[in-house]
Each structure stands twice: as C-alpha cells, then as structure tokens.
Design a protein around this motif. Structure first.
Motif, short mmCIF file in Angstrom:
data_model
loop_
_atom_site.label_atom_id
_atom_site.label_comp_id
_atom_site.label_asym_id
_atom_site.label_seq_id
_atom_site.Cartn_x
_atom_site.Cartn_y
_atom_site.Cartn_z
N PHE A 1 2.34 4.43 8.05
CA PHE A 1 2.72 3.01 8.08
C PHE A 1 1.68 2.13 8.76
O PHE A 1 1.31 1.09 8.25
N ASP B 1 0.82 -1.22 0.00
CA ASP B 1 0.00 0.00 0.00
C ASP B 1 0.85 1.27 0.00
O ASP B 1 0.33 2.36 -0.26
N ARG B 2 2.14 1.14 0.26
CA ARG B 2 2.99 2.33 0.35
C ARG B 2 4.00 2.44 -0.79
O ARG B 2 4.46 3.54 -1.09
N LYS C 1 -0.27 9.01 0.68
CA LYS C 1 0.17 7.67 1.07
C LYS C 1 -0.15 7.48 2.54
O LYS C 1 0.19 8.31 3.38
#
Length: 409
Positions: free
Chosen positions: A202, A72-73, A199
């Motif tokens: 985390f 996803d990052r 984004k």
C-alpha cells in the motif's frame, strides 16, 4: 505492457469523453451562478460561492495521492467506471438542490469522485502506449479536458434557454449512460503473470517516490507552471474584460475558447514532436516540454502589459500552445523515471501539488485584482516559470525512454 494495434487508440478515444465530462461537470457551476441565485439565495454571497469552489479544490487535491495509490493496486477500468458514475450522479443530484448546504456537500463528494479519475486514466493510457506514441496519446486525452473546460463555460447559456435544474440533470444522465458504455468497451491492460503477482504494498510506492531525487525535481517542475496555468484558467476572463474594456459576457467565451483551441494545438504538436525526438535523444520529451514553457514567458509578459486585442489575444494563443506542449508531456516524462506499477501514485502526488498551487494563486490574484495589479502579477509569473525551466534542464537526466517494469531494475 504496452499493446500494439488499434485498440490502444480506442482506449484514448473512450477516455477522451470521460476527460471532457470530468472538466465540464466541475466547471458548469461557476457559469450558472446567476441562474441559481434566484432559487438559492445564499449564492448571492460571493463568499459562499467561493466556499463551493474551494471545497472541491481542497478535497480534490488531498484525494489525488490516495487516488493514485488506489489506482496502482486495483483494476483501473472499474475505478474509472465507478468514478464517472458517482460524479455524474452528483451532477444529476445538483439539479434537485434547494439549499447551500446541499450544494456544498455535493461538491465535496464530486471532489472525491473526480480525483479518482486522472491518475487511473493517464496511467492506463501510458501502459497501452510505447514511448513512440505515448506523448501523442496523452496529448489527445488532454484535449478532452480542454474541450470540457470550454463547454462548461456555456452552462449559463443552456440554463438561460431551459433551466439550471435541467442542465444539471441532462449532463448527469449523459455521464451515467456513458459509464455503461465503458463497462462494455474499456479493458484493463493484460499483465504478465509476474506483474499480476507483484502488486505494490500500500505505501511502498509512496516511499520509493519520496526517496527519489528525480521525482522531487519533477514535483517542483509540475507545481511551478501550475501557478500561471491556474491563474490563466480562473482569471483570464477578468483580464480580458479589463484590458479590452468589454463585457464579461463576451470576455468569458472569448478567453476560454482562445485558450482551449490553442492548447489543443499545443498538446498535439508537442506530442508528435516529443514522440519523435525521444527516439533519438532520451531528453527529447524534456526539451519539448521546456520549449513549450519557454513560450509561456513572453505570453505572460504580453498578457500583463498588453491592452489591445492583438496583444491580449496573441498572448493567450501563445500561452495555450506552450502550456499544451508542457501539459501533454508530464505523464510521458514521468514514465522515464517511474516504473509502471507506481505511475498513478506518482501522478496523484503531482496533481495534488498542481491543485494546491492553483488554490494559492487564485487567492493571490484575487487580491491583486482588488488592488488593480492583475496585469503586473501575470507578468511577474514569467520569472518563476524561467526558474522551473532552468532547474528541469539542469537536473533531469533520464537513463531510458521508458520504464515498463513493475520493479525498476
């Protein structure tokens, strides 16, 4: 974020081959044990061979959520390329292994590298396709996994004709070369300027998912069918051999090909049905998945009590079709509850639950086999599948056909 035109299907085709290699490379070891025992004496121990299979599953399972967060990052194209390159390199290196310890650590590295693929690959396909084609696209991709599983079963045949060393070398080189093909032709989705900047932090995606009650229901719904799913994958050849009184050399290919072929039909049919149904009803995908799982209930009962070729083969076909309809709709259903920026993380967690369920049921069915109760245990699994269907239909209520934004507004 979905892209119109033919390239979205090119992505599915490119990743289909990766999916095939993903399952084929991990499955080959299980069929080449007899050929390898002559050179690596430690593999004559069933316990040691079990350790090799288990280390992959446990590392693969624990890595899956982290793999989703990473996907996803980061740029998913390069994550997929690197993942394929590393596990293909591991496959190649296994051809040079001379000790159990070397095989053990290579399987551990394979567990890490292969875990990086599925969340990234499925989320990339989901982003390229709208709700009108997403289930079919994911379903076609899943057939690559089934094909890889079936082809992996022929590792022993190839090893007998050549050698187990050259078998590992050949498939390892094929994967390394294909990673270069992906560099040339695979592209990440084009994000809007807002999406590119946003984004997710985390651990933010993980926190949002674990506070979402719908995600917990999805997690339960994904994990429960994984018990019979992995049970069939790991123990159906043994059940075929015992129920039909045939040698394992015949039972193995017969069972794996039957499941792979019927699952192939299930994901394609389930994908087409789901994509059409969801256009008229937001629970169309959920209904399609539930129909598929419903087919596995009589299949598990027949697998457990049937002793003729017609009963056992019919049950295996019914299970494959039903499980394929379920399997191909998991990511599309997830897209109705999880925004695009967190889908890889979400699927990584689901994948972990499924793998751990597989590790548990493989052990339990092994004990059941020793006690002579394998068929009864398969029949009992039908009950927990029924519970999963009831919970899914009762509590999963999507509000839209798709959530394409990074932030769910």
């Amino acid at each position: 974020m979905a892209t119109k035109g033919s390239y979205r299907w090119v992505v599915v085709g490119l990743l289909w081959v990766v999916a095939l290699l993903n399952y084929m490379d991990r499955q080959m070891l299980s069929t080449m044990k007899p050929a390898m025992q002559a050179d690596i004496a430690s593999l004559q121990s069933a316990a040691n061979f079990g350790y090799l299979m288990a280390i992959f599953l446990w590392i693969y399972g624990f890595m899956s959520p982290l793999s989703g967060i990473i996907a996803d990052r980061l740029n998913r194209k390069w994550l997929i390329v690197c993942s394929l390159f590393v596990w293909s390199g591991v496959t190649f290196a296994m051809g040079y292994a001379t000790t159990f310890q070397q095989l053990y650590w290579l399987r551990a590295v394979m567990g890490v590298s292969e875990a990086l693929y599925i969340p990234a690959g499925l989320s990339l396909i989901a982003d390229y396709h709208t709700s009108s084609t997403r289930s079919l696209a994911v379903g076609i991709h899943m057939t690559g996994l089934y094909m890889g599983q079936a082809l992996g079963g022929f590792g022993a045949t190839i090893a007998a004709r050549f050698s187990w060393h050259s078998t590992f070398h050949s498939f390892g080189i094929a994967g390394i070369v294909y990673s270069l093909v992906l560099i040339a032709f695979l592209r990440e989705t084009v994000k809007t300027p807002v999406e590119a900047k946003e984004k997710p932090p985390f651990l933010k995606g993980l926190g949002l998912l674990l506070t979402n009650i719908s995600f917990w229901i999805l997690l339960f719904y994904f994990a429960i069918p994984s018990f019979p799913g992995w049970g069939i994958k790991n123990w159906l050849p043994t059940l075929f051999s015992e129920s039909l009184q045939i040698d394992m050399s015949a039972a193995g290919p017969l069972s794996t090909i039957t499941i792979a072929a019927s699952s192939f039909f299930g994901v394609i049919f389930g994908g087409i049905l789901s994509d059409k149904w969801v256009q008229y009803h937001t629970k169309g995908r959920i209904y399609t998945s539930a129909i598929g799982l419903s087919l596995t209930i009589p299949a598990l009962l027949l697998i457990g009590i049937g002793h003729s070729l017609v009963h056992v083969m019919g049950a295996a076909i019914l299970f494959g079709v039903g499980f394929g309809m379920f399997d191909g709709n998991n990511m599309p259903i997830l897209c109705q509850f999880v925004p695009s920026g967190y889908r890889a993380t979400a699927y990584g967690i689901l994948n972990m639950s499924g793998v751990f369920a597989g590790a548990i049921i493989t052990d339990l069915l092994g004990r059941s086999t020793d006690a002579g109760n394998l068929g009864q245990s398969f029949a009992m699994l039908a009950g927990i599948v029924l519970v999963a269907i009831i919970i899914q239909l009762s509590f999963l209520r999507p509000k839209a056909n798709d959530i394409d934004l990074v932030n769910n507004k």
